[in-house]
Motif scaffolding. Sequence first.
Motif, short mmCIF file in Angstrom:
data_model
loop_
_atom_site.label_atom_id
_atom_site.label_comp_id
_atom_site.label_asym_id
_atom_site.label_seq_id
_atom_site.Cartn_x
_atom_site.Cartn_y
_atom_site.Cartn_z
N GLY A 123 42.68 42.79 34.52
CA GLY A 123 41.69 42.05 35.27
C GLY A 123 41.70 42.37 36.75
O GLY A 123 40.67 42.26 37.43
N LEU A 124 42.87 42.76 37.27
CA LEU A 124 43.00 43.06 38.70
C LEU A 124 43.04 44.56 38.98
O LEU A 124 43.43 44.98 40.08
N LEU A 125 42.61 45.36 38.03
CA LEU A 125 42.70 46.81 38.19
C LEU A 125 42.01 47.31 39.47
O LEU A 125 42.60 48.10 40.22
N PRO A 126 40.78 46.87 39.78
CA PRO A 126 40.17 47.34 41.03
C PRO A 126 40.94 46.91 42.27
O PRO A 126 41.01 47.67 43.26
N ASP A 127 41.53 45.72 42.24
CA ASP A 127 42.32 45.24 43.39
C ASP A 127 43.57 46.09 43.56
O ASP A 127 43.96 46.45 44.69
N LEU A 128 44.24 46.40 42.44
CA LEU A 128 45.42 47.27 42.49
C LEU A 128 45.05 48.65 43.01
O LEU A 128 45.76 49.24 43.84
N ALA A 129 43.94 49.18 42.51
CA ALA A 129 43.51 50.51 42.92
C ALA A 129 43.19 50.57 44.41
O ALA A 129 43.61 51.49 45.13
N PRO A 142 42.97 34.71 32.93
CA PRO A 142 41.81 34.46 33.80
C PRO A 142 42.17 33.71 35.08
O PRO A 142 41.65 34.02 36.16
N THR A 143 43.08 32.72 34.96
CA THR A 143 43.48 31.95 36.14
C THR A 143 44.21 32.82 37.16
O THR A 143 43.92 32.79 38.36
N ILE A 144 45.18 33.60 36.66
CA ILE A 144 45.94 34.47 37.56
C ILE A 144 45.05 35.58 38.12
O ILE A 144 45.21 36.01 39.27
N THR A 145 44.10 36.05 37.31
CA THR A 145 43.16 37.06 37.81
C THR A 145 42.34 36.50 38.97
O THR A 145 42.18 37.16 40.01
N TYR A 146 41.85 35.27 38.81
CA TYR A 146 41.09 34.65 39.89
C TYR A 146 41.97 34.46 41.13
O TYR A 146 41.55 34.74 42.26
N GLY A 193 26.51 44.67 35.41
CA GLY A 193 25.94 44.32 36.71
C GLY A 193 26.24 42.91 37.14
O GLY A 193 25.50 42.33 37.95
N LEU A 194 27.35 42.34 36.67
CA LEU A 194 27.71 40.97 37.00
C LEU A 194 28.68 40.95 38.17
O LEU A 194 29.32 41.94 38.50
N ASP A 195 28.80 39.78 38.78
CA ASP A 195 29.71 39.63 39.92
C ASP A 195 31.16 39.67 39.44
O ASP A 195 31.46 39.33 38.30
N ALA A 196 32.07 40.07 40.34
CA ALA A 196 33.49 40.14 39.99
C ALA A 196 34.04 38.80 39.56
O ALA A 196 35.02 38.73 38.80
N THR A 197 33.43 37.70 40.01
CA THR A 197 33.92 36.38 39.61
C THR A 197 33.68 36.09 38.13
O THR A 197 34.24 35.14 37.58
N VAL A 198 32.87 36.92 37.46
CA VAL A 198 32.63 36.75 36.02
C VAL A 198 33.76 37.35 35.20
O VAL A 198 33.96 36.99 34.04
N VAL A 199 34.53 38.28 35.79
CA VAL A 199 35.60 38.96 35.04
C VAL A 199 36.56 37.96 34.38
O VAL A 199 36.87 38.09 33.19
N PRO A 200 37.05 36.92 35.10
CA PRO A 200 37.94 35.98 34.42
C PRO A 200 37.30 35.31 33.22
O PRO A 200 38.00 35.01 32.23
#
Length: 419
Positions: free
Chosen positions: A31-37, A161-165, A247-254
């Motif tokens: 879930g945090l792959l883009p943040d890690l990258a 999802p919680t930790i991802t957010y 095409g959804l916002d990153a907040t939808v990922v969780p």
Amino acid sequence: MSLSPTRVRLALLALALGGFGIGLTEFVAMGLLPDLAADLLPDIWSVSHERANAQAGWLISAYALGVVVGAPTIAALAARLPRKQLLLGCVALFTLGTLAAAVLPTFELVLAARFLAALPHGAYFGIAALVAASLMGPGKRGRGVALVLSGLTIANVIGVPTITYLGQVAGWRIAYLVVAAVFAATFLAVLLAVPLQPGDPAATVRRELTIFRRPQVWLALLVGSIGFGGFFAVYTYIAPVVTSVAGLDATVVPWVLVAIGIGMTIGNFLGGRGADSSVIRTLFVCFAALGVSLAGLALTASSPVGLFFFAFLVGVAASALSPAIQTRLMDVAGDGQSLAAAINHASLNIGNSLGAYLGGVTIAAGFGYLSPTWVGLILVVPGVALAVTSVLVERRAARSELARGVALEEDAVLDRPLT
């Protein structure tokens, strides 16, 4: 010593809490792959987000490879140890490895920490499954395995999802510090609630390793590693699918992770009950469902409805495979139960590494973020073929055994003196 129902439930909850922590440390990275990258590979990120995400996928592969190395090694070397002490050692290593991943500064060091944190994964689940099976009693092994795995699947509903957010808001390092705290709580829970259980005093490394002489063990491992790779090919890159394909916002990922987690929780218990009824039938049904759900996701992920619905179904089908494969390995392993229970997770994480790697290759090659879904669908085919091979080999062995029994009985009749 007989345990009260309350004590049994508390022990099972403590074991499941460990599974919850493992689910967090394994799946939060997806879930945090883009943040890690973006944080660990800033130079590549500034040039190509796709290349950075593909390389960050190595963090998932490193964890999976750690499971593959650690599961047979720890299980074989430590089979004689009391099971509670072994569980506590595994949780302590989880805590240290996850803490290291949260604080180390470079991509290479975080990669090494992910490998370290994964080493006890298979041994923990393997020993916890044996403890749970003994607590549940005869005829309920599949459900005992499913209860231990329920912590991992529930993590995907609530925890991931919680930790991802939290990671999106406060940074991925804060997210992993929270995961380390969950492991610290697990250590206390296991220490206080899980009863003492001896290891196997007759176990030796040589005896445990004899299970690898059994063709059915290899077939079961290959079924898990190849077939389950389809799930991880999708899950590893689900975050960019949500944002770039749908095409959804990153907040939808969780929320997509919640859908997958609910599916995994339902599939886990369905797979456990199915395994107690018929392991082989459960495997074939799950593979068929996984193939359908992967195809549906590949064709409809650009639609939010299709994305949520088929991501949920992928979670159901893939998670139901795990207790079935675990039970199958325990059935065919003979005396090497500790090692068999652990290497199931090694095989699944070979699938994790394989799916993450192949998905990253197709993305880096420019085939887009949906290409891992097609990779997953392709991997289902050899998984089914291996399951069919396992059944055919087993039936042929049974016929040979029956024929030998009949021949021995006929010889005994012929040798019997006339009266």
